[in-house]
Write an enzyme that holds these catalytic residues in place. Sequence first.
Site, mmCIF file in Angstrom:
data_model
loop_
_atom_site.group_PDB
_atom_site.id
_atom_site.type_symbol
_atom_site.label_atom_id
_atom_site.label_comp_id
_atom_site.label_asym_id
_atom_site.label_seq_id
_atom_site.Cartn_x
_atom_site.Cartn_y
_atom_site.Cartn_z
ATOM 1 N N LEU A 100 0.844 -1.186 0.000
ATOM 2 C CA LEU A 100 0.000 0.000 0.000
ATOM 3 C C LEU A 100 0.882 1.239 0.000
ATOM 4 C CD1 LEU A 100 -2.799 -0.861 2.631
ATOM 5 C CD2 LEU A 100 -2.979 -0.900 0.126
ATOM 6 N N ASP A 101 0.397 2.314 -0.630
ATOM 7 C CA ASP A 101 1.128 3.572 -0.630
ATOM 8 C C ASP A 101 1.221 4.148 0.779
ATOM 9 O OD1 ASP A 101 1.232 3.336 -3.372
ATOM 10 O OD2 ASP A 101 -0.514 4.612 -3.709
ATOM 11 N N ILE A 102 2.134 5.060 0.979
ATOM 12 C CA ILE A 102 2.350 5.657 2.297
ATOM 13 C C ILE A 102 1.100 6.370 2.806
ATOM 14 C CG2 ILE A 102 3.289 7.811 1.362
ATOM 15 C CD1 ILE A 102 5.262 7.806 3.746
ATOM 16 N N HIS A 183 -0.106 2.444 -8.356
ATOM 17 C CA HIS A 183 -1.095 3.466 -7.992
ATOM 18 C C HIS A 183 -2.410 3.276 -8.748
ATOM 19 C CE1 HIS A 183 1.892 5.392 -5.637
ATOM 20 N NE2 HIS A 183 2.474 6.094 -6.602
#
Length: 230
Positions: A100-102, A183
């Site tokens: 998962l992205d930050i 993304h």
Amino acid sequence: MRLDKAVSQVTDLSRAEVKRAARAGRITVNDDVVTDPSSKVADSDLLCLDGEPLAEPGPRYFMLHKPLGYVSATKDSEHPTVLDLLDEPNKQKLHIAGRLDIDTTGLVLLTDDGQWSHKVTSPRHHCDKVYYAHLAEQIDDGAVEKFAKGIWLENEKKRTKPARLEILYANEVRITISEGRYHQVKRMFAALGNRVLELHRERIGDIALDEDLEPGDYRPLSADEIASIQ
């Protein structure tokens, strides 16, 4: 294998710490105290530290409620990682099955079972991922059909695989995808002229984020949860 290496692989101790433990007489091999950390040991030998048998742990499987500000990596020079949230021996051997992205929260799976991890992340296994998204703009009903047909992403040569979009409120949606492009969810909405303000993963396959887990908490997966990934 050297004694210090064998013990460090199944404990949280570094090689230097194992050497000190051996010289202090805290390690036995087949009930005999061995103080030389360079001694050779076999896989069949019984190693004990302070009288407790040591054994290579079996495959481990965890779910984690990822909070904001943590990166899905084993190490990072600028940000804390999801591994920093774990209190487990040899946690550096775990890897993330579905990053998962930050700035994305929610369900993260961690394991040291490479084949199981591949089934989670490989598009060939059709392991759906379900997200809640809060959008900057209201979304119209026509987006449901567009997601179902697949979205053309910028700089991509083919559409995304069909995705399921459920409109919860004017600018809140639930989306189900079976891929893991870079993304992807954010880019899908960007392709429709919208922007994701908040993204939260709720489910991977049949494994749903435990409602009792607060952000930063984790727990082992149940046998049924592990078996659900095929």
